[in-house]
Design an enzyme around this catalytic site. Structure first.
Site, short mmCIF file in Angstrom:
data_model
loop_
_atom_site.label_atom_id
_atom_site.label_comp_id
_atom_site.label_asym_id
_atom_site.label_seq_id
_atom_site.Cartn_x
_atom_site.Cartn_y
_atom_site.Cartn_z
N TRP A 129 -87.15 53.53 -24.22
CA TRP A 129 -86.68 52.21 -23.80
C TRP A 129 -85.80 52.38 -22.54
O TRP A 129 -84.94 53.28 -22.51
CB TRP A 129 -85.88 51.57 -24.94
CG TRP A 129 -85.29 50.23 -24.63
CD1 TRP A 129 -85.90 49.17 -24.01
CD2 TRP A 129 -83.96 49.79 -24.94
NE1 TRP A 129 -85.04 48.11 -23.92
CE2 TRP A 129 -83.83 48.46 -24.48
CE3 TRP A 129 -82.86 50.38 -25.55
CZ2 TRP A 129 -82.67 47.71 -24.62
CZ3 TRP A 129 -81.70 49.65 -25.70
CH2 TRP A 129 -81.61 48.32 -25.24
N ASP A 210 -83.67 54.75 -34.03
CA ASP A 210 -83.59 53.38 -33.53
C ASP A 210 -84.71 52.59 -34.19
O ASP A 210 -85.89 52.89 -34.00
CB ASP A 210 -83.77 53.41 -31.99
CG ASP A 210 -83.56 52.02 -31.37
OD1 ASP A 210 -83.35 51.04 -32.12
OD2 ASP A 210 -83.60 51.93 -30.12
N LYS A 245 -85.54 40.88 -33.17
CA LYS A 245 -86.98 40.59 -33.15
C LYS A 245 -87.45 40.10 -34.52
O LYS A 245 -88.09 39.06 -34.61
CB LYS A 245 -87.79 41.84 -32.77
CG LYS A 245 -87.12 42.75 -31.77
CD LYS A 245 -87.19 42.26 -30.34
CE LYS A 245 -86.35 43.18 -29.47
NZ LYS A 245 -86.56 43.05 -28.07
C1 LMR Z 1 -87.30 45.19 -24.42
O1 LMR Z 1 -87.43 46.40 -24.47
O2 LMR Z 1 -87.95 44.48 -23.63
C2 LMR Z 1 -86.34 44.49 -25.33
O3 LMR Z 1 -85.74 45.39 -26.18
C3 LMR Z 1 -85.39 43.61 -24.59
C4 LMR Z 1 -84.33 44.39 -23.88
O4 LMR Z 1 -83.15 44.18 -24.16
O5 LMR Z 1 -84.66 45.23 -23.04
#
Ligand code: LMR
Length: 395
Positions: A129, A210, A245
């Site tokens: 992420w 996570d 989510k």
């Molecule tokens: C994403 O990865 O798009 C979501 O988790 C929103 C974010 O906060 O980045």
């Protein structure tokens, strides 16, 4: 003082949403942030949440402080949701606190690790992420990466992953995605979780799991397989969860940080340290989202309704995975995109070049994260034709 500041780069995910809002293209599609949208392109408040909100308005008697760990009832119910009936609960070795969203949980986890070992290293998957590295660096940690996604074969590079994990020094932390890997959508199988858990036990690294998408992959229980197995295997670990989510509570900012210690006495110290970390950070978490989740999880009727609403979201995304692959073929794309149907959760990597992603944005108003990650949850029967025709053109 402020004149020394430099303009920071736009956030790779949230910056895209801002650019999308100002685009006047009537056909524009936002495949950026991981936000569930229904077939009409809306992100509605869940019906079970509406009922819980009504209940709260009618029954709340005070807005006095709850303390740094938030609502005890929420914390217990979230622990049960994550782990089910688990020995670490029976052995009184886990402590959960409410946090401002999953990001808040990760930041608290990072600061907690930094209290244990100042400047410790956390290993994150390549890719991960887009905010993971920033959050952990801000908490004072160093970042290393382990292989995860095989870009060429659009699959998991499991051998590469475990080769590196076997060499992680004791005392380092390793971040794992429980399910719906963000950004690749490629998850570990049960056998692969078993191997990773055994490596964690052997090497002595601390797993940080996570779980931001519980219920969006295969189901609530299935998606928690990894954290439950890991908690059976190692003495110490951290779980960061989110209600953004699966309860669609995005802006309410509610999540949880759960830490397992080797025994009750260490769990009590962990809890005291967590309180301190929160107190000097934001003092206390927001209460509204936690109140809604604890009401839903405390009522068999609302829980049943939530399970159904979650299933609708999960099934819609998985239906869109098949539809987008079929439509790409229908629009003459010969490149194999069938991998999209073998992934879980909201995301997939299309494997497009930065130039193709830029063209999709400039010429077609289609917004995709630079890594070529798309949020499948934003595709619908009404935009899939335009989307796949546009992809066919840039290919
Ligand atoms: C994403 O990865 O798009 C979501 O988790 C929103 C974010 O906060 O980045």
């Amino acid at each position: 003082m402020f004149s020394q500041l430099q303009q920071p780069p736009a956030d790779p995910i949230l910056g895209l949403s801002i650019a999308f809002k100002s685009d006047s293209n009537p056909n524009k599609i936002d495949l950026g942030a991981g936000i569930y949208k229904d077939a009409d392109g809306q992100t509605p408040v869940l019906a079970c949440v509406k009922t819980a909100e009504k209940f709260r308005t009618e029954n709340e008697t005070s807005k006095t402080y709850l303390g740094s760990t938030g609502s005890a009832l929420f914390n217990t119910r979230m622990t049960d949701l994550l782990l089910g009936e688990h020995t670490v609960i029976a052995e009184n070795r886990i402590r959960t606190i409410s946090t401002p969203g999953g990001t808040g949980a990760l930041r608290i986890a990072g600061e907690f690790i930094n209290r244990c070992t100042p400047g410790a290293t956390i290993w994150v998957s390549n890719p991960t992420w887009a905010n993971h590295q920033g959050v952990f660096q801000a908490a004072g940690l160093k970042i290393e990466t382990y292989p995860y996604y095989d870009y060429a074969n659009k699959s998991l590079d499991f051998n590469g992953m475990i080769e590196v994990l076997k060499k992680v020094p004791k005392g380092d932390a390793v971040l794992l995605h429980a399910c719906c890997h963000n950004p690749s959508g490629m998850d570990l199988s049960k056998e692969q979780w078993q191997q990773v858990a055994e490596i964690a036990k052997e090497t002595g690294f601390t797993p940080v799991i996570d779980i931001a998408y519980q219920g969006f992959g295969l189901g609530l229980e299935e998606d928690a397989y990894g954290p439950r197995l890991m908690a059976n295997t190692v003495d110490e670990m951290i779980i960061c969860s989110s209600c953004s989510k699966n309860f669609a509570l995005y802006r309410e900012r509610i999540g949880a940080c759960s830490i397992i210690g080797k025994d009750t006495a260490s769990a009590d110290i962990i809890h005291a340290v967590l309180q301190r970390v929160v107190r000097v950070n934001y003092s206390m978490p927001p209460a509204h989202g936690a109140a809604l989740v604890e009401t839903i999880l405390g009522s068999p009727e609302l829980t049943g309704q939530w399970h159904e609403e979650l299933k609708v979201m999960r099934d819609r995304i998985s239906g869109m995975r098949s539809l987008v692959v079929a439509k790409l073929i229908e629009n003459g794309v010969t490149r194999d995109f069938s991998f999209i149907t073998r992934q879980n959760g909201m995301f997939s990597f299309l494997g497009l070049s930065p130039e193709q992603i830029e063209r999709l944005k400039q010429e077609f108003g289609i917004y995709i994260v630079n890594s070529s990650r798309i949020s499948v949850a934003a595709i619908s029967p009404s935009n899939v034709d335009y989307l796949t025709q546009s992809i066919a053109k840039v290919l």
